[in-house]
Design an enzyme around this catalytic site. Structure first.
Site, short mmCIF file in Angstrom:
data_model
loop_
_atom_site.label_atom_id
_atom_site.label_comp_id
_atom_site.label_asym_id
_atom_site.label_seq_id
_atom_site.Cartn_x
_atom_site.Cartn_y
_atom_site.Cartn_z
CG ASP A 268 -11.33 15.46 15.90
OD1 ASP A 268 -11.93 15.31 14.82
OD2 ASP A 268 -11.87 15.32 17.02
CG ASN B 132 -15.49 15.17 13.23
OD1 ASN B 132 -14.56 14.84 13.98
ND2 ASN B 132 -16.03 14.34 12.35
CG ASP C 4 -14.39 11.88 15.17
OD1 ASP C 4 -13.31 12.50 15.30
OD2 ASP C 4 -14.68 11.23 14.14
CG ASP D 88 -11.25 15.29 10.79
OD1 ASP D 88 -10.61 16.32 10.49
OD2 ASP D 88 -12.11 15.26 11.69
CG ASP E 167 1.13 4.39 3.16
OD1 ASP E 167 1.62 3.34 2.72
OD2 ASP E 167 1.52 4.95 4.21
CG ASP F 176 2.62 -1.08 4.23
OD1 ASP F 176 2.99 -0.32 5.13
OD2 ASP F 176 2.20 -2.24 4.43
CD GLU G 265 7.50 -0.34 5.68
OE1 GLU G 265 7.62 -0.14 6.89
OE2 GLU G 265 6.49 -0.89 5.19
CG HIS H 200 3.52 5.18 10.73
ND1 HIS H 200 4.41 5.27 9.68
CD2 HIS H 200 2.82 4.04 10.53
CE1 HIS H 200 4.25 4.23 8.88
NE2 HIS H 200 3.29 3.46 9.38
CG ASP H 201 5.59 1.54 11.33
OD1 ASP H 201 4.43 1.55 11.78
OD2 ASP H 201 5.85 1.31 10.13
C1 NOJ Z 1 4.42 -1.08 7.59
C2 NOJ Z 1 3.61 0.06 8.11
O1 NOJ Z 1 4.40 1.20 8.15
C3 NOJ Z 1 3.06 -0.37 9.45
O2 NOJ Z 1 2.47 0.69 10.14
C4 NOJ Z 1 2.09 -1.49 9.20
O3 NOJ Z 1 1.67 -2.01 10.43
C5 NOJ Z 1 2.72 -2.63 8.39
N1 NOJ Z 1 3.53 -2.16 7.32
C6 NOJ Z 1 1.65 -3.49 7.81
O4 NOJ Z 1 0.96 -2.80 6.81
#
Ligand code: NOJ
Length: 560
Positions: A24, A26, A28, A32, A101, A202, A257, A330-331
């Site tokens: 971050d 700023n 908040d 960013d 992405d 995605d 993906e 991130h998933d």
């Molecule tokens: C895969 C992404 O990596 C995930 O973070 C997202 O929730 C789903 N696709 C839906 O876009």
């Protein structure tokens, strides 16, 4: 075709930034773009070649930017298009590339296309999305959403349902509609003309749905309908069209993906003669600890199974397509908590897993914080969690009568917020991520685990990653060599060779905290060996006929 066709994206290491949690600037509490810009020298020092930026587009953030309301503008919280241009220039001037992405299986329900689409059945945008009449007072079919509940939402205005494989704020785009495809290609061209170096796509293997949208098999209210939308009937036609119309015109990289693909299916996406994508993210390893009840039904995993999955992809794609390599994103939960040891052997096991990631065939993807050995988090209360998937599951499981305790155990193991806690830059409050209140609490272990500490410690996980990345650049065999698994059934040691011409590497990994001795199998010709990298010093007089391995030890040798 063979894997020796040299390209820059095979020789690259990719680093994924989840902008909301990176830096971050700023106060908040939300990461960013200016924050990312302030950390470019850190990324350069690590030595990565390509940055994959999770979505930064305008979005109501129902799914943290994976619900896009305007594909050609930047989310206010993240900055402006001008900031983004500076980010791109800052990367390029440092010799790094940027991939964006591309989220086009669905948009946000706040996208103007959907706002129009839902107005009336004869709106020109109606057919941009997938609308159907209900059946017997219920949804048009029994498909479940990936985020709990049905995959359909009734829209009162026209009395029809729209399809959403993810949240109800993520309506699926109708790829059967040629105009939709044209819009997507034009948007992609707009970004490419700005000079980006590719796309991560995605859930791209979900864009073609089987005609008639049949019911999924199984009892119960809502069922996973994957067979009717994974690798659907027109998927390769669409991707070939996209490639012809857009991708083939640029020197870029693409990674799709693709949920649930087998190696044979993957080859259809990435075969070099197919004119589709360069790589896919497959999920087989990510499913290794899921039980019959799915992702949240966590089961123990075994090393022979782990090796079987990795080896299958190494062998089956060899000479046919290029692998992507990742152990978290991130998933997914943090790799060191899931496959290593986030207690006393955190550093050792993070380096051991890193050694694996960087010495298999394929392009390695590092997820932010992995290079620090960041771990999963355990918040006391569900109120501290932010992820829609986690929160929806919590509610669904509570309604079904599961105990809070058992649900929290699943969240601790698998919840996506494990990966999304902010980057730990220093021991300053909130890990130096923000001067305000972070949108998601920083993992309290930031006081020990942070970038500042890692940069100052020559023996840190960070510096080990840096050395692995350097090593890869010096040895073609790491990028292009053929993989061969040794000691297939061993429950503790993962060992393999990589061979290119007369160059051969041997990688030996101890996946447990108990010591064990590695014995080089007779099948591997041994002459003299040179140690290239490892997470422990080797003892004087070591030899490969009997090499003692300490907890989570990793060693890479060049065999002569
Ligand atoms: C895969 C992404 O990596 C995930 O973070 C997202 O929730 C789903 N696709 C839906 O876009």
């Amino acid at each position: 075709m063979n894997n020796m066709n040299r390209t820059w994206w095979k020789e690259s290491v990719v680093y994924q930034i989840y902008p909301r949690s990176f830096q971050d600037s700023n106060g908040d509490g939300v990461g960013d773009i200016p924050g990312i810009i302030s950390r470019l020298d850190y990324l350069k020092q690590l030595g990565v070649d390509v940055i994959w930026l999770s979505p930064v587009y305008e979005s109501p953030n129902d799914d943290n930017g994976y619900d896009i309301s305007n594909y050609q503008s930047i989310m206010d919280e993240f900055g402006t298009l001008d900031d983004w241009e500076q980010l791109l220039a800052g990367l390029h001037s440092r010799g790094m590339k940027l991939i964006m992405d591309l989220v086009v299986n669905h948009s946000s329900d706040e996208h103007v296309w959907f706002a129009e689409s839902r107005k009336s059945k004869d709106n020109p945008y109606r057919d941009y999305y997938i609308w159907r009449d209900g059946k017997d007072g219920r949804e048009p079919n029994n498909w479940s959403s990936f985020f709990s509940g049905p995959a359909w939402e009734l829209d009162e205005r026209t009395g029809q349902y729209f399809l959403h494989l993810f949240s109800k704020k993520q309506p699926d785009l109708n790829w059967e509609n040629e105009t939709v495809r044209r819009e997507v290609y034009d948007m992609m061209t707009w970004w490419l003309d700005k000079g980006i170096d590719g796309f991560r796509m995605d859930v791209i293997n979900l864009i073609s749905k089987v005609e008639g949208l049949p019911d999924a098999a199984g009892e119960g209210d809502y069922q996973f309908g994957g067979e009717y939308f994974m690798n659907g009937p027109r998927i390769h036609e669409f991707l070939q069209e996209m490639n012809r119309e857009v991708l083939s015109k640029y020197d870029i990289m693409t990674v799709g993906e693709t949920i649930g693909v087998t190696p044979d299916e993957a080859v259809k996406y990435v075969g070099e003669d197919r004119g589709e994508l360069n790589m896919v993210f497959q999920f087989e390893l990510m499913d290794i600890d899921s039980g019959p009840g799915g992702k949240w039904n966590i089961q123990p995993w075994t090393l022979p199974e782990f090796k079987r999955i990795m080896s299958k992809w190494q062998n089956e794609l060899y000479g046919r397509g290029w692998n992507s390599l990742y152990l978290n994103n991130h998933d997914q939960p943090r790799m060191v908590s899931r496959f290593g040891n986030d207690g006393p052997y955190r550093k050792e096991s993070a380096k051991m897993l890193a050694t694996l990631l960087h010495t298999l065939q394929g392009t390695p993807y590092i997820y932010q914080g992995e290079e620090l050995g960041m771990t999963n988090v355990r918040f006391d209360s569900i109120d501290q969690y932010r992820d829609i998937e986690t929160l929806n599951m919590f509610n669904e499981y509570r309604e079904a009568g599961h105990s809070v305790e058992s649900i929290m155990a699943s969240i601790y193991g698998k919840g996506r917020d494990n990966a999304r806690t902010p980057m730990q830059w220093s021991a300053a409050p909130h890990g130096g991520f923000t001067t305000g209140t972070p949108w998601l609490t920083v993992n309290p272990n930031y006081t020990r685990i942070n970038a500042e500490e890692a940069m100052n410690d020559p023996d840190s996980v960070f510096h080990y990653y840096r050395r692995l990345i350097e090593l890869r650049k010096r040895h073609d065999v790491i990028v292009y060599g053929k993989y061969e698994l040794l000691l297939e059934q061993d429950e503790q040691i993962y060992a393999y060779t990589r061979t290119l011409g007369d160059e051969r590497l041997l990688v030996v990994l101890n996946f447990r905290e108990t010591p064990v001795t590695f014995e080089l199998p007779d099948s591997v010709p041994s002459g003299s060996a040179e140690r290239l990298i490892g997470n422990y010093e080797l003892q004087e007089g070591w030899n490969l006929q009997a090499l003692p391995l300490r907890p989570y030890e990793a060693q890479v040798f060049k065999l002569n």
